[in-house]
Design an enzyme around this catalytic site. Structure first.
Site, PDB file in Angstrom:
ATOM      1  N   HIS A   1      -0.221 -11.784  41.014  1.00 52.38           N
ATOM      2  CA  HIS A   1      -0.822 -12.031  39.697  1.00 52.38           C
ATOM      3  C   HIS A   1      -1.410 -10.808  39.033  1.00 52.38           C
ATOM      4  CE1 HIS A   1      -0.698 -16.445  39.380  1.00 52.38           C
ATOM      5  NE2 HIS A   1      -0.683 -16.393  40.704  1.00 52.38           N
TER       6      HIS A   1
ATOM      7  N   LYS B   1     -11.362 -15.433  26.784  1.00 53.59           N
ATOM      8  CA  LYS B   1     -10.784 -15.092  28.088  1.00 53.59           C
ATOM      9  C   LYS B   1     -11.886 -14.425  28.885  1.00 53.59           C
ATOM     10  CE  LYS B   1      -7.597 -12.639  25.904  1.00 53.59           C
ATOM     11  NZ  LYS B   1      -6.337 -12.907  26.584  1.00 53.59           N
ATOM     12  N   ARG B   2     -11.659 -14.214  30.178  1.00 51.94           N
ATOM     13  CA  ARG B   2     -12.660 -13.496  30.957  1.00 51.94           C
ATOM     14  C   ARG B   2     -12.950 -12.141  30.302  1.00 51.94           C
ATOM     15  NH1 ARG B   2     -14.332 -15.707  35.971  1.00 51.94           N
ATOM     16  NH2 ARG B   2     -15.564 -13.801  36.034  1.00 51.94           N
TER      17      ARG B   2
ATOM     18  N   LYS C   1      -8.937  -6.198  29.153  1.00 54.58           N
ATOM     19  CA  LYS C   1      -8.620  -7.162  28.088  1.00 54.58           C
ATOM     20  C   LYS C   1      -9.139  -6.688  26.723  1.00 54.58           C
ATOM     21  CE  LYS C   1      -8.542 -11.216  31.181  1.00 54.58           C
ATOM     22  NZ  LYS C   1      -7.339 -12.014  30.837  1.00 54.58           N
TER      23      LYS C   1
ATOM     24  N   THR D   1      -2.014 -16.601  29.777  1.00 52.14           N
ATOM     25  CA  THR D   1      -1.575 -17.961  29.450  1.00 52.14           C
ATOM     26  C   THR D   1      -2.338 -18.480  28.235  1.00 52.14           C
ATOM     27  OG1 THR D   1      -3.136 -18.765  31.112  1.00 52.14           O
ATOM     28  CG2 THR D   1      -0.804 -18.669  31.745  1.00 52.14           C
TER      29      THR D   1
ATOM     30  N   LYS E   1      -1.162 -21.005  24.918  1.00 53.79           N
ATOM     31  CA  LYS E   1      -1.864 -22.168  24.348  1.00 53.79           C
ATOM     32  C   LYS E   1      -2.046 -21.992  22.848  1.00 53.79           C
ATOM     33  CE  LYS E   1      -4.485 -22.161  28.610  1.00 53.79           C
ATOM     34  NZ  LYS E   1      -5.743 -21.652  29.200  1.00 53.79           N
TER      35      LYS E   1
HETATM   36  C1  LIG Z   1      -6.062 -20.457  29.652  1.00 52.29           C
HETATM   37  C2  LIG Z   1      -7.391 -20.135  30.167  1.00 52.29           C
HETATM   38  C3  LIG Z   1      -7.653 -18.869  30.699  1.00 52.29           C
HETATM   39  C4  LIG Z   1      -6.630 -17.759  30.727  1.00 52.29           C
HETATM   40  O1  LIG Z   1      -6.731 -17.016  29.531  1.00 52.29           O
HETATM   41  P1  LIG Z   1      -6.063 -15.569  29.366  1.00 52.29           P
HETATM   42  O2  LIG Z   1      -6.231 -15.301  27.910  1.00 52.29           O
HETATM   43  O3  LIG Z   1      -4.634 -15.726  29.743  1.00 52.29           O
HETATM   44  O4  LIG Z   1      -6.801 -14.638  30.223  1.00 52.29           O
HETATM   45  C5  LIG Z   1      -8.916 -18.607  31.177  1.00 52.29           C
HETATM   46  N1  LIG Z   1      -9.888 -19.536  31.137  1.00 52.29           N
HETATM   47  C6  LIG Z   1      -9.679 -20.748  30.609  1.00 52.29           C
HETATM   48  C7  LIG Z   1     -10.797 -21.728  30.567  1.00 52.29           C
HETATM   49  C8  LIG Z   1      -8.427 -21.098  30.112  1.00 52.29           C
HETATM   50  O5  LIG Z   1      -8.224 -22.325  29.613  1.00 52.29           O
END
Ligand SMILES: *Cc1c(COP(=O)(O)O)cnc(C)c1O
Length: 815
Positions: A365, A556-557, A562, A664, A668
């Site tokens: 990952h 995101k984190r 990022k 991911t 979304k």
């Molecule tokens: C989808 C999701 C992530 C992943 O987000 P990235 O932008 O791909 O890092 C992290 N936390 C939550 C709560 C999510 O729903």
């Protein structure tokens, strides 16, 4: 007991649901006071839905046992499930009857759903991926069981106090969890410490046993995973640690009764808390214990089932069982399966090794070096002495193979060794995973390529056939049908309901992209979703977004790679322009940033503080705030993403090229009609390919440019040459956002100005600001923006986790 039930019998009609709701409220929960409905109605409804899951669950299991089919076990330290109620109601097709039944209690489903706590058993993308995969496996009716840990405390809750992150424990089980079924009958014993002992068995062969161990009981809790309208319910089995009964008998008999009982806590510590580190390892012994606990309990469970059905003959074990390792976290499974087969079931090493290598598959990952797990040999030798011996034996045989293939290439042997030598020798978990697996996959095209050309190059040269790609996906049930009912209804209206299980059908939307009447409907839904988010932001942050402004979102984190920092610099730049009266080509913009920082990651926490401080200045300035607002939304989690992604206009996916394995969140947002501003990184590249570059705002250095660029990267020069960036830096450096906290943001300034900045923030600033200008221009043309929005959703079919899982099933799992 022979089963009489062949099809589900509990009716989903509104009267029956109503009856069950009453029964659970009054009898199961013992509530009579209808004034006190709120807190208990959630549980009563969950139990009503659960009854319907139960019979389908049993049928699914019976069918699997009867079919004796090949099975897959998805091993993951994280499952970021979020809430279960709404998803189960959707998948069981109970939405209408539940709404009607609740109306009789004067309750709304939306209201009750909000009371459910997130199951936050994960950090971010990796854990959420596991949850999406579970949903897709059930929907595709695949025999896949998830194995994980039932953390007492999940991902911490994030409060923002004076602009800073403050962590609070997440005691998610406090009010009980109606979705889990404890199965003490399937408990397993997991061993720690002790030592290995050689002995001769009855045929005079030398064998090894692991003795003098401290044992912990692993008790399974099963969560039902319903498929979408297919009467399938798969299982997620989560292990809880408990003291064994014979625990510390000696102390017990010596009269230290209280001490002996207190020891219970030591055992139970193992599953007490999720480590809140995303994309970095922390090397704590307790974490290693968690990893082995999961690997050992799960393997023993699978083997117990195997023996029950087929006896202790393992000759075709690999034909019927496959373990998918979600990152290196459960990789001790490789050594543990060897231990079980060799020490416990008496197989010869070679036979056991063949079985192991045909059974394990590994998903990588991340390419970030700080996330690559290494465990100190010393620690492993203490905690898991027998496992360490086995790893050494695997390594010796593996290095012999390397030496045979590349005679005399000792440097290569050193590079490829499972043990990193040095003052503190370490076990390289990723290498153990590769050596012990038949499949190694990355999670997006670029990422899988980079694994082969960089991190795992030596291994790719040895075993090219092991390496493959499985681009991530997200479940369209939760991330479209459930979280964006308005959009779902439009889709079903024009292309039929099939998209929920075949997301490629969204392509049929394309002809509607130009249709102005359809665009108007599309715009209406987006506006409604933006109102919901606006209200939430107002409630949580006290800032009022204008729903007609551009909703510009990065959740995101929080991590340097990022580049939330780049986003904040852009906000400062816009602020600077507005205060100078240079507003040409600007659109009103509402910027939302959200995400948790690992508690020990100081710079990430400082970025949160900066976002909050900038927000305070921007939002308080009456001249600025009609054109620009910024909020940091606290406690980003699955529940919040369900409100955020339907409302976003612009999705920020701005990682340094080569650093985001896939992402991911980007998927979304795309599904819900947001346009992406993004770098050429991870799955962004595939999103760009799918939708076309005129509907995507691409910027920044590419991964292949970066090594060359780095050689002469001179941020100070870049800043000097770029008046906009110069002004931004001046605002930062003069303390404009930290008047009463002098010097606070110095570490951030230093990182931007460092020629060694690995994240290339200064280098990408100009290109980012230019791309943001194009965003503003595009947003001004409403009809064109809507067209792009529709085309993004239309092109998002590939990013369904149903497609991802179909790929895993066909190419890795062979089910
Ligand atoms: C989808 C999701 C992530 C992943 O987000 P990235 O932008 O791909 O890092 C992290 N936390 C939550 C709560 C999510 O729903």
């Amino acid at each position: 007991m022979a089963s009489e039930i062949q099809t589900p019998v509990l009716s989903n009609d509104h009267e029956q649901v109503n009856k069950d709701l009453h029964r659970h409220f009054n009898f199961t929960l013992g509530r009579f006071d209808t004034d006190d409905i709120s807190g208990y109605m959630l549980t009563a409804l969950a139990l009503t839905v659960r009854d319907r899951l139960m019979e389908r669950w049993r049928l699914t299991k019976e069918t699997e046992v009867a079919n004796k089919s090949r099975k897959v076990f998805y091993l993951s330290l994280e499952f970021l499930l979020g809430r279960s109620l709404g998803n189960a109601i959707l998948n069981l097709n109970m939405q209408d009857s539940v709404r009607q039944a609740l109306a009789d209690f004067c309750c709304s489903l939306e209201h009750i759903e909000m009371d459910e706590k997130d199951a936050g058993l994960g950090n971010g993308g990796l854990g959420r991926l596991a949850a999406c995969f579970m949903d897709s496996c059930a929907t595709l009716a695949l025999p896949v069981v998830g194995y994980g840990i039932r953390y007492e405390y999940g991902m911490f809750q994030q409060n923002i106090v004076e602009g800073r992150q403050v962590e609070q424990p997440d005691h998610w089980l406090i009010a009980g969890n109606p979705w889990e079924i404890e199965r003490p009958g399937h408990s397993q014993v997991v061993r720690f410490y002790g030592h290995s002992e050689f002995y001769k068995n009855h045929s005079g062969e030398t064998c090894v046993r692991w003795v003098g161990t401290q044992d912990v009981l692993a008790v399974p809790y099963d969560m039902p995973i319903p498929g979408y309208k297919n009467d399938k319910v798969n299982t997620l089995r989560l292990w809880k640690a408990a003291a064994t009964e014979e625990f510390n008998l000696q102390e017990f008999n010596e009269g230290d009764y209280a001490d002996a009982v207190a020891q219970k806590n030591l055992a139970e510590q193992i599953t007490m808390v999720l480590y809140p580190n995303d994309a970095s390892e922390n090397g704590k012994e307790l974490r290693l214990r968690q990893q082995y606990f999961l690997a050992s309990a799960s393997l023993q469970d699978v083997i117990a089932e195997w023996i029950k059905e087929r006896g202790a003959d393992f000759s075709n074990f690999a034909e019927f069982n496959c373990f998918q390792l979600n990152d290196t976290h459960p990789t001790l499974a490789v050594a543990e399966l060897m231990r079980l087969l060799v020490d416990i079931y008496g197989l010869e090493w070679e036979k056991a090794w063949t079985i192991t290598c045909k059974t394990m598959a590994y998903t990588n990952h991340t390419l970030l070096p700080e996330a690559l797990e290494k465990w100190s040999v010393h620690m492993m030798g203490e905690l898991l002495p027998r496992l360490l011996q086995i790893i050494y034996e695997i390594n010796a045989r593996f290095l012999a193979l390397v030496a045979k293939r590349w005679p005399g290439d000792t440097d290569r042997q050193r590079r490829m060794s499972l043990i990193e030598e040095g003052g503190q020798p370490q076990v390289r978990m990723a290498y153990l995973a590769i050596v012990g697996s038949f499949s190694v996959n990355g999670v997006a095209e670029l990422h899988s390529q980079l694994l082969k050309s960089g991190l795992f190059k030596d291994f790719y040269e040895l075993w090219p056939e092991k390496f493959n790609n499985k681009t991530n996906g997200v479940t369209p049930r939760r991330w479209l049908a459930h979280c964006n009912r308005g959009l779902g209804d439009i889709l079903t209206d024009v292309i039929g309901p099939g998209w929920k299980t075949d997301l490629s059908l969204l392509e049929k939307l394309k002809p509607y992209a130009e249709d102005t009447a359809f665009q108007e409907r599309w715009a209406q839904v987006k506006l409604q979703n933006k109102e919901v988010l606006r209200n939430r932001v107002l409630q949580k942050c006290g800032v009022e977004f204008d729903t007609h402004s551009l909703f510009d979102v990065q959740v995101k984190r929080i991590h340097e790679y990022k580049r939330q920092l780049l986003n904040i610099l852009h906000v400062i730049h816009l602020y600077d322009r507005i205060t100078r009266g240079d507003t040409e080509g600007m659109v009103p913009r509402s910027v939302l940033i959200g995400g948790k920082a690992a508690p020990g990651y100081a710079l990430a926490k400082l970025i949160i503080k900066l976002a909050n401080n900038v927000a305070k200045v921007v939002n308080a300035d009456d001249k600025v705030s009609p054109l620009l607002k910024l909020v940091f939304l606290p406690n980003y989690r699955v529940k919040s993403m369900e409100i955020i992604c339907p409302a976003a206009d612009l999705s920020e996916q701005i990682s340094t090229a080569g650093k985001e394995a896939s992402g991911t969140g980007n998927m979304k947002f795309m599904m819900n009609g947001a346009l992406t501003i993004g770098t050429y990184d991870g799955a962004n590249i595939e999103i760009l390919d799918a939708v076309g570059q005129e509907h995507f705002f691409l910027f920044g250095l590419r991964v292949e440019d970066i090594p060359e660029f780095r050689l002469h990267n001179d941020p100070n020069h870049i800043i000097e040459q770029d008046e906009d960036l110069q002004r931004v830096m001046r605002l930062l450096e003069c303390g404009h956002f930290n008047m009463f906290e002098p010097g606070l943001f110095e570490p951030i300034v230093r990182s931007i100005r460092s020629p060694l900045d690995p994240w290339m923030v200064a280098a990408d600033f100009r290109s980012y600001v230019d791309a943001q200008k194009q965003v503003a221009a595009a947003y001004t043309d409403k009809s064109n923006w809507l067209r792009s929005s529709i085309l993004n959703t239309a092109a998002s079919g590939y990013f369904s986790s149903d497609r991802t899982i179909a790929d895993y099933a066909r190419e890795i799992w062979k089910i």
